[in-house]
Write an enzyme that holds these catalytic residues in place. Sequence first.
Site, PDB file in Angstrom:
ATOM      1  N   ASP A   1      -9.126  -1.482  -4.479  1.00 27.00           N
ATOM      2  CA  ASP A   1     -10.408  -0.789  -4.657  1.00 27.00           C
ATOM      3  C   ASP A   1     -10.561  -0.167  -6.037  1.00 27.00           C
ATOM      4  O   ASP A   1     -11.331   0.771  -6.221  1.00 27.00           O
ATOM      5  CB  ASP A   1     -10.568   0.292  -3.577  1.00 27.00           C
ATOM      6  CG  ASP A   1      -9.488   1.372  -3.668  1.00 27.00           C
ATOM      7  OD1 ASP A   1      -8.576   1.253  -4.525  1.00 27.00           O
ATOM      8  OD2 ASP A   1      -9.547   2.328  -2.878  1.00 27.00           O
ATOM      9  N   ASN A   2      -9.806  -0.675  -7.025  1.00 25.48           N
ATOM     10  CA  ASN A   2      -9.916  -0.099  -8.361  1.00 25.48           C
ATOM     11  C   ASN A   2      -9.645  -1.166  -9.418  1.00 25.48           C
ATOM     12  O   ASN A   2      -8.971  -2.171  -9.165  1.00 25.48           O
ATOM     13  CB  ASN A   2      -8.954   1.083  -8.521  1.00 25.48           C
ATOM     14  CG  ASN A   2      -7.504   0.664  -8.376  1.00 25.48           C
ATOM     15  OD1 ASN A   2      -6.878   0.212  -9.334  1.00 25.48           O
ATOM     16  ND2 ASN A   2      -6.964   0.776  -7.165  1.00 25.48           N
TER      17      ASN A   2
ATOM     18  N   SER B   1     -11.263   9.870   7.424  1.00 26.65           N
ATOM     19  CA  SER B   1     -12.377   9.225   6.721  1.00 26.65           C
ATOM     20  C   SER B   1     -12.200   7.712   6.610  1.00 26.65           C
ATOM     21  O   SER B   1     -13.144   6.991   6.288  1.00 26.65           O
ATOM     22  CB  SER B   1     -12.534   9.826   5.319  1.00 26.65           C
ATOM     23  OG  SER B   1     -11.363   9.603   4.549  1.00 26.65           O
ATOM     24  N   ASN B   2     -10.986   7.213   6.882  1.00 31.97           N
ATOM     25  CA  ASN B   2     -10.734   5.765   6.831  1.00 31.97           C
ATOM     26  C   ASN B   2     -11.270   5.040   8.062  1.00 31.97           C
ATOM     27  O   ASN B   2     -11.591   3.844   8.000  1.00 31.97           O
ATOM     28  CB  ASN B   2      -9.228   5.476   6.745  1.00 31.97           C
ATOM     29  CG  ASN B   2      -8.543   6.100   5.551  1.00 31.97           C
ATOM     30  OD1 ASN B   2      -7.386   6.490   5.627  1.00 31.97           O
ATOM     31  ND2 ASN B   2      -9.233   6.204   4.427  1.00 31.97           N
ATOM     32  N   LEU B   3     -11.347   5.738   9.188  1.00 29.43           N
ATOM     33  CA  LEU B   3     -11.551   5.067  10.473  1.00 29.43           C
ATOM     34  C   LEU B   3     -12.944   4.461  10.645  1.00 29.43           C
ATOM     35  O   LEU B   3     -13.152   3.617  11.515  1.00 29.43           O
ATOM     36  CB  LEU B   3     -11.273   6.046  11.621  1.00 29.43           C
ATOM     37  CG  LEU B   3      -9.861   6.660  11.624  1.00 29.43           C
ATOM     38  CD1 LEU B   3      -9.681   7.549  12.841  1.00 29.43           C
ATOM     39  CD2 LEU B   3      -8.785   5.583  11.581  1.00 29.43           C
ATOM     40  N   GLN B   4     -13.896   4.858   9.823  1.00 27.41           N
ATOM     41  CA  GLN B   4     -15.259   4.330   9.905  1.00 27.41           C
ATOM     42  C   GLN B   4     -15.325   2.855   9.523  1.00 27.41           C
ATOM     43  O   GLN B   4     -16.239   2.139   9.895  1.00 27.41           O
ATOM     44  CB  GLN B   4     -16.163   5.188   9.001  1.00 27.41           C
ATOM     45  CG  GLN B   4     -17.496   4.599   8.624  1.00 27.41           C
ATOM     46  CD  GLN B   4     -17.536   4.170   7.162  1.00 27.41           C
ATOM     47  OE1 GLN B   4     -16.506   4.031   6.519  1.00 27.41           O
ATOM     48  NE2 GLN B   4     -18.742   3.975   6.642  1.00 27.41           N
ATOM     49  N   ARG B   5     -14.295   2.355   8.806  1.00 27.52           N
ATOM     50  CA  ARG B   5     -14.350   0.971   8.322  1.00 27.52           C
ATOM     51  C   ARG B   5     -12.989   0.276   8.330  1.00 27.52           C
ATOM     52  O   ARG B   5     -12.938  -0.956   8.318  1.00 27.52           O
ATOM     53  CB  ARG B   5     -14.919   0.926   6.893  1.00 27.52           C
ATOM     54  CG  ARG B   5     -14.033   1.637   5.885  1.00 27.52           C
ATOM     55  CD  ARG B   5     -14.762   2.047   4.626  1.00 27.52           C
ATOM     56  NE  ARG B   5     -13.876   2.796   3.734  1.00 27.52           N
ATOM     57  CZ  ARG B   5     -13.561   4.069   3.896  1.00 27.52           C
ATOM     58  NH1 ARG B   5     -14.032   4.749   4.919  1.00 27.52           N
ATOM     59  NH2 ARG B   5     -12.757   4.683   3.053  1.00 27.52           N
TER      60      ARG B   5
ATOM     61  N   CYS C   1     -17.878  18.174 -10.362  1.00 21.34           N
ATOM     62  CA  CYS C   1     -18.388  17.257  -9.341  1.00 21.34           C
ATOM     63  C   CYS C   1     -17.267  17.050  -8.326  1.00 21.34           C
ATOM     64  O   CYS C   1     -16.575  18.007  -7.993  1.00 21.34           O
ATOM     65  CB  CYS C   1     -18.844  15.935  -9.960  1.00 21.34           C
ATOM     66  SG  CYS C   1     -17.551  15.057 -10.863  1.00 21.34           S
TER      67      CYS C   1
ATOM     68  N   ASP D   1       0.861  -1.188   0.000  1.00 18.81           N
ATOM     69  CA  ASP D   1       0.000   0.000   0.000  1.00 18.81           C
ATOM     70  C   ASP D   1       0.893   1.232   0.000  1.00 18.81           C
ATOM     71  O   ASP D   1       2.005   1.193   0.533  1.00 18.81           O
ATOM     72  CB  ASP D   1      -0.919   0.022   1.223  1.00 18.81           C
ATOM     73  CG  ASP D   1      -2.190   0.836   0.994  1.00 18.81           C
ATOM     74  OD1 ASP D   1      -2.078   1.935   0.424  1.00 18.81           O
ATOM     75  OD2 ASP D   1      -3.277   0.380   1.379  1.00 18.81           O
TER      76      ASP D   1
ATOM     77  N   CYS E   1     -15.253   5.328  -3.730  1.00 16.65           N
ATOM     78  CA  CYS E   1     -15.851   5.009  -2.431  1.00 16.65           C
ATOM     79  C   CYS E   1     -16.390   6.267  -1.767  1.00 16.65           C
ATOM     80  O   CYS E   1     -17.460   6.259  -1.163  1.00 16.65           O
ATOM     81  CB  CYS E   1     -14.806   4.327  -1.541  1.00 16.65           C
ATOM     82  SG  CYS E   1     -15.393   3.894   0.108  1.00 16.65           S
TER      83      CYS E   1
END
Length: 381
Positions: A136-137, A75-79, A346, A68, A195
């Site tokens: 994730d891609n 924003s990563n910590l939710q999951r 966007c 990685d 995501c």
Amino acid sequence: MEQSQNEANLSSEEIARYARHISLPEIGIKGQEQLKTSSIACIGTGGLGSPLLIYLAAAGIGRIGIVDFDVVEYSNLQRQIIHTTHSIGLLKTDSAKQHIRKINPSCRVDIFNQKLTSSNALEILKAYDVICDCSDNFPTRYLINDACLILNKPNIYGSIARFEGQVSVFNLTEDSPNYRDLIPTPPPQELIPSCSEAGVMGILPGIIGTIQAAEAIKIITNIGYPLNGRILIFNALKMQFKELTLKSNPESKNIHKLIDYESFCSEVKVKDEVECDIESISIKELKVLLSQSSKEMLLLDVRSQNEYNQSSITGSLLIPLSSIESGKAIDEIKILTATKNLYVFCKSGKRSLLALKHLNKFGIRGINILGGIDAWNSEKN
């Protein structure tokens, strides 16, 4: 997975640690020794990689490689449960290694603080018995798939989006299907929300990543029935699993070298759309125009209301993409653009491109803002 008997033997501490595994007839001492002498590479330490790495370390996998290049953000910590608030700003590989070492100090952890590419994938992955795709891609998924075909490695695949996830095992045997059997051609990039754009239920990657870990343990210990030739799909809203059969196409195995996967995945375009060249503009160029002739410009934001509330460009008008695609906003935009030049943005530039292609069908021309609000905020910072 083969090592000497001395290396494979379990210590008294390990026998105590893995007692609940050893008491399972299907695993026993032999199976636990196989886990100890095995090696697994995990690509991605995000939502899927987090639970997978935690459970593989706890299960007694002897060597884990982590690939990685990202850093931990709030924003990563939710999951992404392998990381904590104290990990903010750290490389994800370093954060994951620290967590793994706390769970199981005996586990050897190799970290690769780099993006997996065509130039390094074979060298990195060749040392491991099993490969876990927690990316994730699409470019990375095709890269991992092809590298596993060339190296003859099993590939445990997982993916998630919103409330749904899927798992499968590719390239386990000579007759196994691979990722190209599931998705022969990558979807058009402009149709793929990230995501952050689509969102994801925090618990979902925990379920899918844990299933990936279970498949890895089964493959290493040669027990049970892996998801070979099967796609397991989970819907969290319905709390429902379903299984699909996946057949192997011999032509999809005809992979002998790695290619440029970013180009491979960007070549596919949306079919049956109005042929038109969409003009684009950078954030720097946009800011120059805004300083010179903002009154002549209509700055259209096609994100959702929630995204707009979190961050917006001063003077922009919010009309979500869904309102454009449904036709509700077409007349309003026609009136607004009668006297102004249209600039659309966007989050990253994908939805704005879709919006402009749809507007072109009604004779409304506009310019796409490259990079969207992300590029605007980066430029601002």
